[in-house]
Write a protein that holds these residues in place. Structure first.
Motif, short mmCIF file in Angstrom:
data_model
loop_
_atom_site.label_atom_id
_atom_site.label_comp_id
_atom_site.label_asym_id
_atom_site.label_seq_id
_atom_site.Cartn_x
_atom_site.Cartn_y
_atom_site.Cartn_z
N GLU A 2 20.03 98.99 44.71
CA GLU A 2 21.27 99.08 44.37
C GLU A 2 22.06 100.15 45.07
O GLU A 2 21.78 101.14 44.74
CB GLU A 2 20.48 99.73 42.55
CG GLU A 2 22.20 99.96 41.47
CD GLU A 2 23.04 98.88 41.66
OE1 GLU A 2 24.35 99.49 42.18
OE2 GLU A 2 22.72 97.96 40.50
N LYS A 3 23.42 99.41 45.57
CA LYS A 3 23.73 99.79 46.18
C LYS A 3 24.61 101.87 45.38
O LYS A 3 24.97 102.53 46.53
CB LYS A 3 25.27 99.29 47.30
CG LYS A 3 24.57 98.50 47.77
CD LYS A 3 24.50 99.24 49.38
CE LYS A 3 23.81 98.62 50.23
NZ LYS A 3 23.56 96.98 50.97
N ASN A 4 24.77 101.35 44.62
CA ASN A 4 25.65 102.35 43.66
C ASN A 4 24.43 103.98 43.62
O ASN A 4 25.13 105.00 43.25
CB ASN A 4 26.06 102.28 42.21
CG ASN A 4 27.17 101.88 43.10
OD1 ASN A 4 28.34 102.05 43.67
ND2 ASN A 4 28.05 100.81 41.88
N LEU A 6 23.11 104.84 46.47
CA LEU A 6 22.65 105.60 47.61
C LEU A 6 23.93 106.70 47.67
O LEU A 6 25.10 106.68 46.84
CB LEU A 6 22.91 104.08 48.82
CG LEU A 6 22.18 102.89 48.78
CD1 LEU A 6 22.36 101.90 49.61
CD2 LEU A 6 20.52 103.69 49.21
N THR A 10 25.22 107.17 53.16
CA THR A 10 24.26 105.30 53.99
C THR A 10 25.96 104.29 53.06
O THR A 10 25.25 103.16 54.56
CB THR A 10 23.00 105.38 52.84
OG1 THR A 10 22.42 106.58 52.26
CG2 THR A 10 22.10 104.41 53.26
N LYS A 11 25.83 104.89 52.49
CA LYS A 11 26.94 103.04 52.21
C LYS A 11 28.05 103.35 53.33
O LYS A 11 28.78 102.53 53.56
CB LYS A 11 28.02 103.52 50.40
CG LYS A 11 26.75 103.69 49.53
CD LYS A 11 27.98 104.03 48.06
CE LYS A 11 27.25 104.72 46.71
NZ LYS A 11 28.52 104.83 45.98
N HIS A 14 25.93 101.20 55.54
CA HIS A 14 25.98 100.08 55.01
C HIS A 14 26.60 99.29 54.84
O HIS A 14 26.39 97.73 54.35
CB HIS A 14 24.15 99.66 54.74
CG HIS A 14 23.49 100.61 55.60
ND1 HIS A 14 22.73 99.93 56.00
CD2 HIS A 14 22.69 101.82 55.32
CE1 HIS A 14 22.14 100.28 57.29
NE2 HIS A 14 21.78 101.96 56.46
N TYR A 16 29.10 97.35 51.68
CA TYR A 16 28.28 96.52 50.53
C TYR A 16 27.18 95.16 50.54
O TYR A 16 25.79 95.58 50.26
CB TYR A 16 29.86 95.20 50.13
CG TYR A 16 29.00 94.59 48.89
CD1 TYR A 16 29.45 95.58 47.65
CD2 TYR A 16 29.56 93.19 48.65
CE1 TYR A 16 28.96 94.71 46.83
CE2 TYR A 16 29.14 93.11 47.34
CZ TYR A 16 28.83 93.29 46.27
OH TYR A 16 28.19 92.56 45.27
N ARG A 17 27.64 94.18 51.69
CA ARG A 17 26.36 93.88 52.25
C ARG A 17 26.25 94.50 53.78
O ARG A 17 24.39 94.42 53.40
CB ARG A 17 26.42 92.47 52.38
CG ARG A 17 26.94 91.47 51.41
CD ARG A 17 27.27 90.10 51.53
NE ARG A 17 26.13 89.27 50.97
CZ ARG A 17 26.43 88.34 50.88
NH1 ARG A 17 28.15 87.16 51.07
NH2 ARG A 17 25.40 86.82 50.71
N GLY A 18 26.61 94.15 53.95
CA GLY A 18 26.01 95.19 55.32
C GLY A 18 26.07 94.20 56.75
O GLY A 18 25.36 95.11 58.30
N THR A 63 33.50 96.68 49.97
CA THR A 63 32.89 98.52 50.59
C THR A 63 33.61 99.37 49.88
O THR A 63 33.00 100.62 49.58
CB THR A 63 33.47 98.30 51.99
OG1 THR A 63 31.75 97.45 52.31
CG2 THR A 63 32.80 99.88 52.66
N ILE A 66 32.25 100.55 46.52
CA ILE A 66 31.27 101.03 46.57
C ILE A 66 31.99 102.46 46.33
O ILE A 66 31.44 103.20 46.22
CB ILE A 66 29.99 100.82 47.00
CG1 ILE A 66 29.85 100.30 48.43
CG2 ILE A 66 29.75 99.22 46.07
CD1 ILE A 66 28.70 99.76 49.48
#
Ligand SMILES: *Cc1c(COP(=O)(O)O)cnc(C)c1O
Length: 383
Positions: A2-4, A6, A10-11, A14, A16-18, A63, A66
């Motif tokens: 779960e990206k949110n 992080l 880090t976001k 990396h 969104y998918r990164g 990106t 997020i």
């Protein structure tokens, strides 16, 4: 993952998918394709034509979403293209209250283009809530805020403005170019829409024009999707990739820039040639406390006035490390003369009232050694 959950550092790295899920490429690929083959009739891969969707741009847009903690992001060919697209959600007769100290190009867009089309704009010092309240009319649909403002570095209390906006059914738009989501996330403070010139800190290398809108409402998101594909000022795949690459290092860049900016601003304050220093990170700045409340940093933009007008030309022509150039936010330090460059579109009497006078210079501090930036200014002043 779960990206949110992080951290922002880090976001940034990396995204969104990164990476490319197909090949594992760590650098998100540049999908340099205008169109996409359909697997069959009434079938799509999810991509039809790059004005509508492009995988590289989509990675960038997600990106941004997020990073700003919003619902959806939209990438455009410049900051002005983003703000233009945003204006298309409004209708003739709508009134927008705008920070009176703002990027000159935004002022020009509103006054020269959208006024003709029936939008109404009032400019006020939005750092005063009293002014914001008094500017509201029956047809007010949005507040458009720049904080810190450009070039006078006035700070608007985003949360307080949002409160006023909500009680009057007004949208709050924040131009977050100066602080970026690394230091300030207006949507978390209640704002509805964030706009960016990605050309500045997000790209970070003075090599790419880009603009963004991030929204937090499904309805506005749908409207913008339609506007984006209809007006067509989308960001190209290669430029989207440059933005993604720039964003990875935003955290380390802007922290280094801020550290340098504090050193330069402190030095300017003690300089006998300098009349006044405008940097939100100085504790005696009017907006210091509000900045501390709503932002996790002060950024790296400094304006200052010199005592003697002769110094303006001396500095602009004498700097060697710092470049005399428009724009901001990149790794290279730049110095700008707002009255004749970024803010020349703003009428003289308004400029004078705001303090954008002919003795005002604006610095965008880069990641060089602070010592070299200071020495450069000193030699230019003394020469
Ligand atoms: C530069 C800038 C813009 C315009 O962005 P472009 O990418 O130059 O079109 C808008 N707002 C602010 C605060 C800016 O600094």
């Amino acid at each position: 993952m779960e990206k949110n959950t992080l951290c922002i550092e880090t976001k940034l790295v990396h995204g969104y998918r990164g990476f490319d899920p197909q090949t594992g490429a760590v650098s998100f690929p540049i999908y340099q394709s205008a169109t996409f083959r359909h697997p069959g009739l009434y079938q799509t891969t999810g991509y039809d034509y790059s004005r509508l969707q492009n995988p590289t741009r989509e990675e960038l847009e997600n990106t941004l979403a997020i990073l700003e903690n919003g619902l959806a992001g939209f990438a455009f060919s410049s900051g002005m293209a983003a703000i233009t697209a945003l204006m298309e959600i409004f209708s003739p007769g709508d009134h927008i209250v705008v920070s009176d100290d703002l990027y000159g190009g935004t002022y020009r867009l509103f006054e020269e283009i959208y006024k003709k089309k029936g939008l109404e704009f009032s400019y006020t010092d939005t750092s005063s809530l009293e002014n914001v309240l008094q500017s509201i009319k029956n047809n007010t649909k949005a507040f458009f805020i720049e904080t810190p403002s450009n070039p006078m570095m006035k700070v608007t209390d985003i949360q307080a403005v949002v409160e006023i906006a909500r009680s009057h059914n007004i949208l709050t738009v924040v131009d977050n170019t100066f602080l970026t989501p690394y230091f300030q996330r207006p949507i978390e403070l209640g704002a509805d829409i964030v706009v960016h010139s990605g050309t500045k800190y997000l790209g970070g290398h003075n090599d790419t024009l880009a603009g963004f809108i991030v929204v937090n409402d499904e309805n506005i998101s749908e409207k913008l999707k339609l506007i984006q594909k209809s007006v067509g000022s989308v960001l190209a795949p290669f430029d989207s990739w440059l933005m993604l690459r720039g964003i990875k290092t935003l955290g380390v860049r802007i922290k280094a820039q801020e550290k340098n900016a504090l050193a330069v601003a402190s030095w300017l304050k003690t300089n006998p040639h300098v009349e006044k220093v405008y940097y939100v990170g100085l504790p005696d700045h009017e907006g210091y406390e509000i900045s501390k409340k709503q932002s996790s940093g002060f950024g790296a933009m400094i304006s200052f006035t010199v005592r003697d007008i002769q110094l303006v030309e001396k500095i602009l022509c004498g700097v060697k490390v710092i470049a005399f150039a428009e724009s901001l936010g990149g790794v290279e330090s730049l110095i700008t003369y707002p009255a004749v460059q970024t803010h020349s579109a703003i009428p003289l009497e308004i400029r004078e009232r705001l303090g954008v006078n002919d003795k005002l210079l604006r610095l965008s501090i880069g990641i060089e050694a602070a010592e070299d930036i200071i020495n450069d200014l000193e030699q230019a002043m003394e020469e």
